[in-house]
Scaffold this motif. Structure first.
Motif, PDB file in Angstrom:
ATOM      1  N   LEU A 130     -13.172   6.515 -15.786  1.00 38.61           N
ATOM      2  CA  LEU A 130     -12.088   5.650 -16.667  1.00 38.61           C
ATOM      3  C   LEU A 130     -10.763   5.402 -15.866  1.00 38.61           C
ATOM      4  O   LEU A 130     -10.012   5.054 -16.581  1.00 38.61           O
ATOM      5  N   GLY A 131     -10.771   5.943 -14.440  1.00 39.44           N
ATOM      6  CA  GLY A 131      -9.568   5.726 -13.797  1.00 39.44           C
ATOM      7  C   GLY A 131      -8.557   6.822 -13.968  1.00 39.44           C
ATOM      8  O   GLY A 131      -7.242   6.937 -13.908  1.00 39.44           O
ATOM      9  N   ILE A 132      -9.137   8.005 -14.882  1.00 36.42           N
ATOM     10  CA  ILE A 132      -8.225   9.145 -14.901  1.00 36.42           C
ATOM     11  C   ILE A 132      -8.606  10.291 -14.009  1.00 36.42           C
ATOM     12  O   ILE A 132      -9.763  10.612 -13.593  1.00 36.42           O
ATOM     13  N   GLU A 133      -7.630  10.810 -13.159  1.00 36.58           N
ATOM     14  CA  GLU A 133      -7.614  11.816 -12.338  1.00 36.58           C
ATOM     15  C   GLU A 133      -8.136  13.126 -13.092  1.00 36.58           C
ATOM     16  O   GLU A 133      -7.485  13.728 -13.952  1.00 36.58           O
ATOM     17  N   ALA A 208      -4.310  12.036 -29.109  1.00 35.94           N
ATOM     18  CA  ALA A 208      -3.412  11.130 -28.920  1.00 35.94           C
ATOM     19  C   ALA A 208      -1.923  11.527 -28.747  1.00 35.94           C
ATOM     20  O   ALA A 208      -1.002  11.179 -28.012  1.00 35.94           O
ATOM     21  N   ASP A 209      -1.623  12.744 -29.575  1.00 30.59           N
ATOM     22  CA  ASP A 209      -0.357  13.149 -29.541  1.00 30.59           C
ATOM     23  C   ASP A 209      -0.152  14.434 -28.687  1.00 30.59           C
ATOM     24  O   ASP A 209       0.916  14.967 -28.668  1.00 30.59           O
ATOM     25  N   THR A 210      -1.064  14.620 -27.890  1.00 32.34           N
ATOM     26  CA  THR A 210      -0.913  15.936 -26.876  1.00 32.34           C
ATOM     27  C   THR A 210      -1.292  15.477 -25.424  1.00 32.34           C
ATOM     28  O   THR A 210      -0.667  16.253 -24.679  1.00 32.34           O
ATOM     29  N   VAL A 211      -2.045  14.336 -25.052  1.00 38.32           N
ATOM     30  CA  VAL A 211      -2.253  14.110 -23.687  1.00 38.32           C
ATOM     31  C   VAL A 211      -2.325  12.418 -23.720  1.00 38.32           C
ATOM     32  O   VAL A 211      -2.771  11.797 -24.713  1.00 38.32           O
ATOM     33  N   ASP A 212      -1.557  11.844 -22.639  1.00 39.95           N
ATOM     34  CA  ASP A 212      -1.204  10.553 -22.535  1.00 39.95           C
ATOM     35  C   ASP A 212      -2.532   9.596 -22.392  1.00 39.95           C
ATOM     36  O   ASP A 212      -2.647   8.649 -22.454  1.00 39.95           O
ATOM     37  N   TRP A 213      -3.641  10.405 -21.852  1.00 38.60           N
ATOM     38  CA  TRP A 213      -4.971   9.475 -21.290  1.00 38.60           C
ATOM     39  C   TRP A 213      -5.950   9.398 -22.488  1.00 38.60           C
ATOM     40  O   TRP A 213      -6.893   8.799 -22.415  1.00 38.60           O
ATOM     41  N   PHE A 214      -5.625  10.065 -23.763  1.00 45.58           N
ATOM     42  CA  PHE A 214      -6.410  10.111 -24.669  1.00 45.58           C
ATOM     43  C   PHE A 214      -6.813   8.677 -25.242  1.00 45.58           C
ATOM     44  O   PHE A 214      -8.243   8.486 -25.665  1.00 45.58           O
ATOM     45  N   PRO A 215      -6.003   7.684 -25.361  1.00 44.35           N
ATOM     46  CA  PRO A 215      -6.335   6.466 -25.973  1.00 44.35           C
ATOM     47  C   PRO A 215      -7.356   5.753 -25.028  1.00 44.35           C
ATOM     48  O   PRO A 215      -7.884   4.774 -25.268  1.00 44.35           O
ATOM     49  N   ASP A 216      -7.349   6.111 -23.689  1.00 50.38           N
ATOM     50  CA  ASP A 216      -8.363   5.469 -22.740  1.00 50.38           C
ATOM     51  C   ASP A 216      -9.773   6.295 -22.645  1.00 50.38           C
ATOM     52  O   ASP A 216     -10.480   5.810 -22.044  1.00 50.38           O
ATOM     53  N   LEU A 217      -9.877   7.233 -23.570  1.00 45.76           N
ATOM     54  CA  LEU A 217     -11.047   8.164 -23.374  1.00 45.76           C
ATOM     55  C   LEU A 217     -12.067   7.420 -24.105  1.00 45.76           C
ATOM     56  O   LEU A 217     -12.041   7.074 -25.084  1.00 45.76           O
ATOM     57  N   ARG A 218     -13.197   7.556 -23.460  1.00 47.06           N
ATOM     58  CA  ARG A 218     -14.710   7.234 -24.021  1.00 47.06           C
ATOM     59  C   ARG A 218     -15.778   8.145 -24.005  1.00 47.06           C
ATOM     60  O   ARG A 218     -15.512   9.007 -22.789  1.00 47.06           O
ATOM     61  N   ILE A 219     -16.525   8.313 -24.876  1.00 46.61           N
ATOM     62  CA  ILE A 219     -17.427   9.166 -24.834  1.00 46.61           C
ATOM     63  C   ILE A 219     -18.501   8.850 -23.911  1.00 46.61           C
ATOM     64  O   ILE A 219     -19.252   7.859 -24.003  1.00 46.61           O
ATOM     65  N   ILE A 220     -18.945   9.346 -22.726  1.00 44.28           N
ATOM     66  CA  ILE A 220     -19.783   9.212 -21.844  1.00 44.28           C
ATOM     67  C   ILE A 220     -20.770  10.491 -21.710  1.00 44.28           C
ATOM     68  O   ILE A 220     -20.187  11.385 -21.150  1.00 44.28           O
ATOM     69  N   GLY A 221     -22.075  10.442 -22.268  1.00 42.77           N
ATOM     70  CA  GLY A 221     -22.846  11.346 -22.194  1.00 42.77           C
ATOM     71  C   GLY A 221     -23.520  11.803 -20.888  1.00 42.77           C
ATOM     72  O   GLY A 221     -23.112  11.191 -19.889  1.00 42.77           O
TER      73      GLY A 221
END
Length: 375
Positions: A130-133, A208-221
Motif C-alpha cells: 500500500l506504499g506505507i513504510e 482514522a483519527d489516530t493514524v494518518d495512514w488508516f484511510p489507505d489501509l486494506r485487509i490483505i490476508g
C-alpha cells in the motif's frame, strides 16, 4: 524499555503504566514436552529449501546432525526454522523492520514462533503493498507479545482490525530446522527470559483519527509469496542481475465485440497477445482475487539504478568480513529456548490482581469501516 537504534516508536502518546499479561495458550500443534523435539526432516528437503529461497552461500547454512534439537546449534551459529522461510515468507538478509521488531521486544530470532513470524511479515507486505513504510510503532498497534511453551508469538490486540488468519495444518514446527552463521543475523542476539513478565501495549488502536495512514489501509490476508513477489515488495534482496528491476504486469485487452468469424477471431487473438502483460499495475493488485498478471523482470534503462541498490537500505546486510571468520567447534548455550516449564507469568497471581487477560471474548466492540481493496 530500551529502544533499538531506529525503533519508530509512536510519538505524541503517553501510555498508561504497563501490567503483566498472562501467557497465551497458542494454537500450536507441537508440544515439545520436557525437551525440544529431535530433528525430523530430510537433508534433501533442506537442500531443496536452500535453493528455493536462494539462501546466500556465504551465510553458511548447514543441515543438523542426526539426533540434534533446535538447542544444539554449533558455536556462533543460530537455529532457524524451515517454516520461517515457507509459510512465513522470511528471507535473509533480514529487513530492517524484522530486525527492529526483534530488538524492540528483545527476542532472539530462534525464540520466535512461526505463528508470530507470520504476523510480522504480514504487516510488512501489507504496508509495502500500500506504499506505507512499516514501522515497529504501527506493528504494536495491532499485536501483543505472548509466550507459550518457551517460544514467543504475537496475538491480535483487542478491538483492532484483524488483518489475517494464519494457515492451518502447520505440523511439527520445531522438528524442521537448520543452522546459519550468527553473523548473518544482524541484530543484537540475546535470549529473552521466558519467565520475564510481558507488559501490555497501551498505545491507541489504529483508527482514522489516530493514524494518518488508516484511510489507505486494506485487509490483505496471509499469502505465500515466491522470490519475485517478495523482491518487488522490497522484502528480499534479489539474486538477479544488478541491472534488473521487477515490475507488476497485468493483462490488458477486452472482449471481442464483433461476429466470431475466423479472420476476426485470429486478429483479436493476435492483438490480445500483444497486449498481454502490457500494463504496469500497483503492488496491491497482486492481492486481488481477479489479478491475472505476474511480476516481470526488466532490464534497467541507461543510467537507471538497479533495484537491489535502490532497496538495499531496507535490509540489515551482514558484514562480509564477519561472515568469513573461522568459527570454533562446539555447541552454543541454548538459554531458555523451548523450556516448557517457563511459560510466562503464572496464571493465578495474574487473576488475583485483576489483570485483563488477552483471550477471545464474546463482547461487543466498536466496528471499524475499512475502505474496499480496489479504490
Amino acid at each position: 524499555m530500551d529502544e533499538p537504534s531506529n525503533p519508530h516508536s509512536t510519538s505524541g502518546e503517553n501510555p498508561e503504566p504497563s501490567l503483566p499479561v498472562a501467557a497465551e495458550e497458542e494454537a500450536e500443534v507441537n508440544n515439545p514436552g520436557e525437551n525440544l523435539p529431535v530433528l525430523k526432516w530430510s537433508r534433501s528437503s533442506f537442500e531443496t529449501l536452500m535453493r528455493d529461497i536462494q539462501m546466500p552461500p556465504e551465510y553458511g547454512a548447514i543441515y543438523p546432525q542426526e539426533g540434534d534439537t533446535a538447542g544444539d546449534a554449533p558455536t556462533r551459529y543460530v537455529t532457524m526454522f524451515a517454516d520461517f522461510f515457507g509459510v512465513c515468507n522470511l528471507r535473509l538478509p533480514l529487513t530492517v523492520f524484522v530486525a527492529e521488531v526483534l530488538e524492540w521486544y528483545k527476542l532472539h530470532i530462534s525464540q520466535h514462533s512461526s505463528f508470530g513470524m507470520i504476523g510480522v511479515r504480514n504487516i510488512e507486505y501489507t504496508f509495502r503493498a500500500l506504499g506505507i513504510e512499516p514501522i515497529v510503532g504501527d506493528f504494536r498497534r495491532f499485536y501483543q507479545l505472548s509466550v507459550s511453551m518457551g517460544f514467543y508469538s504475537f496475538r491480535q490486540r483487542d478491538h483492532t482490525l484483524k488483518l489475517m488468519v494464519p494457515p492451518k495444518g502447520m505440523m511439527k514446527l520445531k522438528t524442521k530446522f537448520f543452522y546459519v552463521k550468527a553473523a548473518a543475523i544482524t541484530t543484537k542476539l540475546q535470549f529473552r527470559n521466558v519467565t520475564e513478565p510481558i507488559v501490555t501495549e497501551n498505545i491507541s488502536v489504529p483508527k482514522a483519527d489516530t493514524v494518518d495512514w488508516f484511510p489507505d489501509l486494506r485487509i490483505i490476508g496471509w499469502v505465500k509469496w515466491d522470490n519475485r513477489q517478495l523482491w518487488v515488495l522490497q522484502m528480499m534482496l534479489g539474486r538477479m542481475s544488478r541491472n534488473a528491476r521487477p515490475v507488476v504486469r497485468e493483462k490488458s485487452g477486452g472482449k471481442c465485440l464483433f461476429p466470431c468469424t475466423r479472420l476476426l477471431t485470429f486478429l483479436f487473438l493476435l492483438l490480445s497477445f500483444v497486449n498481454v502483460l502490457s500494463e504496469d499495475a500497483p503492488l496491491w493488485r497482486m492481492f486481488c482475487p481477479d489479478f491475472k498478471g505476474e511480476v516481470a523482470i526488466l532490464a534497467c534503462a541507461d543510467g537507471e539504478e538497479g533495484f537491489n541498490r535502490t532497496i538495499r537500505d531496507n535490509f540489515r546486510v551482514p558484514d562480509q568480513g564477519s561472515l568469513e571468520v573461522v568459527l570454533p567447534q562446539g555447541k552454543w548455550d541454548p538459554g531458555a529456548l523451548g523450556d516448557p516449564a517457563a511459560t510466562g507469568v503464572p496464571k493465578q497471581p495474574v487473576q488475583k490482581i485483576g489483570v485483563k487477560r488477552f483471550r477471545k471474548q464474546k463482547k461487543p466492540h466498536e466496528l471499524v469501516v475499512v475502505p474496499p481493496l480496489v479504490p
